[in-house]
Design an enzyme around this catalytic site. Sequence first.
Site, PDB file in Angstrom:
ATOM      1  N   TYR A 138       5.280   4.462  -1.303  1.00  0.00           N
ATOM      2  CA  TYR A 138       4.378   3.376  -1.693  1.00  0.00           C
ATOM      3  C   TYR A 138       4.815   2.644  -2.959  1.00  0.00           C
ATOM      4  O   TYR A 138       4.205   1.654  -3.341  1.00  0.00           O
ATOM      5  CB  TYR A 138       2.956   3.917  -1.880  1.00  0.00           C
ATOM      6  CG  TYR A 138       2.229   4.086  -0.571  1.00  0.00           C
ATOM      7  CD1 TYR A 138       2.552   5.137   0.280  1.00  0.00           C
ATOM      8  CD2 TYR A 138       1.231   3.196  -0.174  1.00  0.00           C
ATOM      9  CE1 TYR A 138       1.892   5.300   1.486  1.00  0.00           C
ATOM     10  CE2 TYR A 138       0.568   3.351   1.033  1.00  0.00           C
ATOM     11  CZ  TYR A 138       0.898   4.401   1.857  1.00  0.00           C
ATOM     12  OH  TYR A 138       0.249   4.558   3.051  1.00  0.00           O
ATOM     13  N   LYS A 192       7.271  18.410   3.903  1.00  0.00           N
ATOM     14  CA  LYS A 192       8.330  18.528   4.916  1.00  0.00           C
ATOM     15  C   LYS A 192       9.564  19.064   4.193  1.00  0.00           C
ATOM     16  O   LYS A 192      10.589  18.387   4.080  1.00  0.00           O
ATOM     17  CB  LYS A 192       8.568  17.143   5.539  1.00  0.00           C
ATOM     18  CG  LYS A 192       9.512  17.111   6.713  1.00  0.00           C
ATOM     19  CD  LYS A 192       8.923  17.640   8.009  1.00  0.00           C
ATOM     20  CE  LYS A 192       9.971  17.596   9.106  1.00  0.00           C
ATOM     21  NZ  LYS A 192       9.535  18.252  10.335  1.00  0.00           N
ATOM     22  N   ASP A 225       4.339  17.937  10.443  1.00  0.00           N
ATOM     23  CA  ASP A 225       4.238  17.822  11.904  1.00  0.00           C
ATOM     24  C   ASP A 225       3.384  18.952  12.467  1.00  0.00           C
ATOM     25  O   ASP A 225       2.511  18.742  13.315  1.00  0.00           O
ATOM     26  CB  ASP A 225       5.636  17.765  12.560  1.00  0.00           C
ATOM     27  CG  ASP A 225       6.605  18.803  12.007  1.00  0.00           C
ATOM     28  OD1 ASP A 225       6.277  19.475  11.008  1.00  0.00           O
ATOM     29  OD2 ASP A 225       7.704  18.950  12.579  1.00  0.00           O
ATOM     30  N   ASP A 249      -1.580   9.521   4.064  1.00  0.00           N
ATOM     31  CA  ASP A 249      -2.057   8.339   4.794  1.00  0.00           C
ATOM     32  C   ASP A 249      -2.183   8.665   6.281  1.00  0.00           C
ATOM     33  O   ASP A 249      -3.191   8.358   6.919  1.00  0.00           O
ATOM     34  CB  ASP A 249      -1.071   7.184   4.578  1.00  0.00           C
ATOM     35  CG  ASP A 249      -1.498   5.943   5.326  1.00  0.00           C
ATOM     36  OD1 ASP A 249      -2.696   5.615   5.280  1.00  0.00           O
ATOM     37  OD2 ASP A 249      -0.635   5.310   5.966  1.00  0.00           O
ATOM     38  N   ASP A 253      -5.872   9.577   8.847  1.00  0.00           N
ATOM     39  CA  ASP A 253      -6.365   8.846  10.022  1.00  0.00           C
ATOM     40  C   ASP A 253      -6.604   9.823  11.175  1.00  0.00           C
ATOM     41  O   ASP A 253      -7.604   9.735  11.878  1.00  0.00           O
ATOM     42  CB  ASP A 253      -5.368   7.757  10.465  1.00  0.00           C
ATOM     43  CG  ASP A 253      -5.706   6.396   9.858  1.00  0.00           C
ATOM     44  OD1 ASP A 253      -6.300   6.366   8.759  1.00  0.00           O
ATOM     45  OD2 ASP A 253      -5.379   5.362  10.470  1.00  0.00           O
TER      46      ASP A 253
HETATM   47  C1  IPM Z   1      -5.394   3.608   3.522  1.00  0.00           C
HETATM   48  C2  IPM Z   1      -4.762   2.376   4.100  1.00  0.00           C
HETATM   49  C3  IPM Z   1      -3.813   1.795   3.073  1.00  0.00           C
HETATM   50  C4  IPM Z   1      -2.743   2.842   2.767  1.00  0.00           C
HETATM   51  C5  IPM Z   1      -3.197   0.458   3.492  1.00  0.00           C
HETATM   52  C6  IPM Z   1      -4.236  -0.564   3.877  1.00  0.00           C
HETATM   53  C7  IPM Z   1      -2.269  -0.092   2.437  1.00  0.00           C
HETATM   54  O1  IPM Z   1      -4.128   2.671   5.299  1.00  0.00           O
HETATM   55  O2  IPM Z   1      -6.127   3.488   2.533  1.00  0.00           O
HETATM   56  O3  IPM Z   1      -5.165   4.696   4.048  1.00  0.00           O
HETATM   57  O4  IPM Z   1      -1.730   2.904   3.452  1.00  0.00           O
HETATM   58  O5  IPM Z   1      -2.949   3.600   1.834  1.00  0.00           O
HETATM   59 MN    MN Z   2      -4.339   4.734   5.901  1.00  0.00          MN
END
Ligand code: IPM
Ligand code: MN
Length: 354
Positions: A138, A192, A225, A249, A253
């Site tokens: 990042y 990893k 993984d 990140d 999700d």
């Molecule tokens: C999150 C989002 C952000 C990230 C994006 C929108 C830059 O996916 O907050 O997880 O990758 O951190």
């Molecule tokens: Mn994200």
Amino acid sequence: MSKARKIAVIGGDGTGPEVADEGVKVLQAVAKLEKLQFELTHLDWGGDRLLKTGAALPDDGLDQLRKFDAILLGAVGHPDVAPGILERKLLLDLRFGLDQYINLRPVKLFPGVETPLRDKGVNDIDFIVVRENTEDLYCGAGGFMHKGTPHEVATQMAIYTRRGCERCIRWAFELTRKRNNPKGKKLTLVAKTNVLTIGHDLWWRTFKEVAAEYPDVQTDYNHVDACCMWIVKNPEFYDVIVTTNMFGDIITDLSGIIQGGMGVAAGGNINPEGVSMFEPMGGSAPKYTGTGKINPIAAINAVSMLLDQLGEAKAAKRVMDAIMKVTGTKMKSQAAGKMGYTTSQVGDLVCEAL
Ligand code: IPM
Ligand code: MN
């Protein structure tokens, strides 16, 4: 009466302002009940401002934010702005500029919420991911050579520092201790080390060294993984996970979907010594803008995290309990348009349940 806390509200793009409004509604309701005072400042930063004025936020935006006690963010992402611009300007620059080095993402299945995992319930899905928030891929370090030619070279570097990983790992150990899970205090490092033998070696060595100071916390290690597999197969294995920015990140999700999706999941960008920012994880979902279909539970969940960070644990729990009452006894679904209520009605229900 306690002294008024200054909260900046950045609604942002798409449905961001709508869900932020519901968060604010609940914040004001709980403030009244708990006799807390908040002074709210709405900032119109985001894609529309960028299209109108050429800047998503004012030049002194970061300095303005430094004067607040906390920030509530709606969502970032505008259909008329190229991907990457608002994300950098409005989210990553704030995370980096305010040194919000922890990205905290609780993964908790609320009652009544459907998980795609068959046979898993509220007792199985309840862990927290501590994602490092200022380093790794990042950083934006790297560049192009011979761009647009057949000889193009592109580099994008993952940068890790001892200070950066140590402060995150230490914070995660402290959180694990404080959380004091009755099933056992356990912190899992996710990395990893078998491939990223330089950067993640630093993480691994640091993790082991810091662990020695926390003999009461059981430690574990997963390759990322394998972690993706375990999160789906046995989410109950986890108490607290600490991980790098990029992996965090991705696994949050995955974790978000097992807790019922983006309508529920919230996150905090925390600077333990500075200003922190809380957000629903769902994104701006522009197609739902103004329809009243978007789920505000994630934004309200973010408000609970914000209260906790401000030291208002009782008010935070009150909001969390109200959310669970509403998901458990009122809402039909957590999916946009299927809740059985409008965005604003869900906010009202949480206020009533307080
Ligand atoms: C999150 C989002 C952000 C990230 C994006 C929108 C830059 O996916 O907050 O997880 O990758 O951190
Ligand atoms: Mn994200």
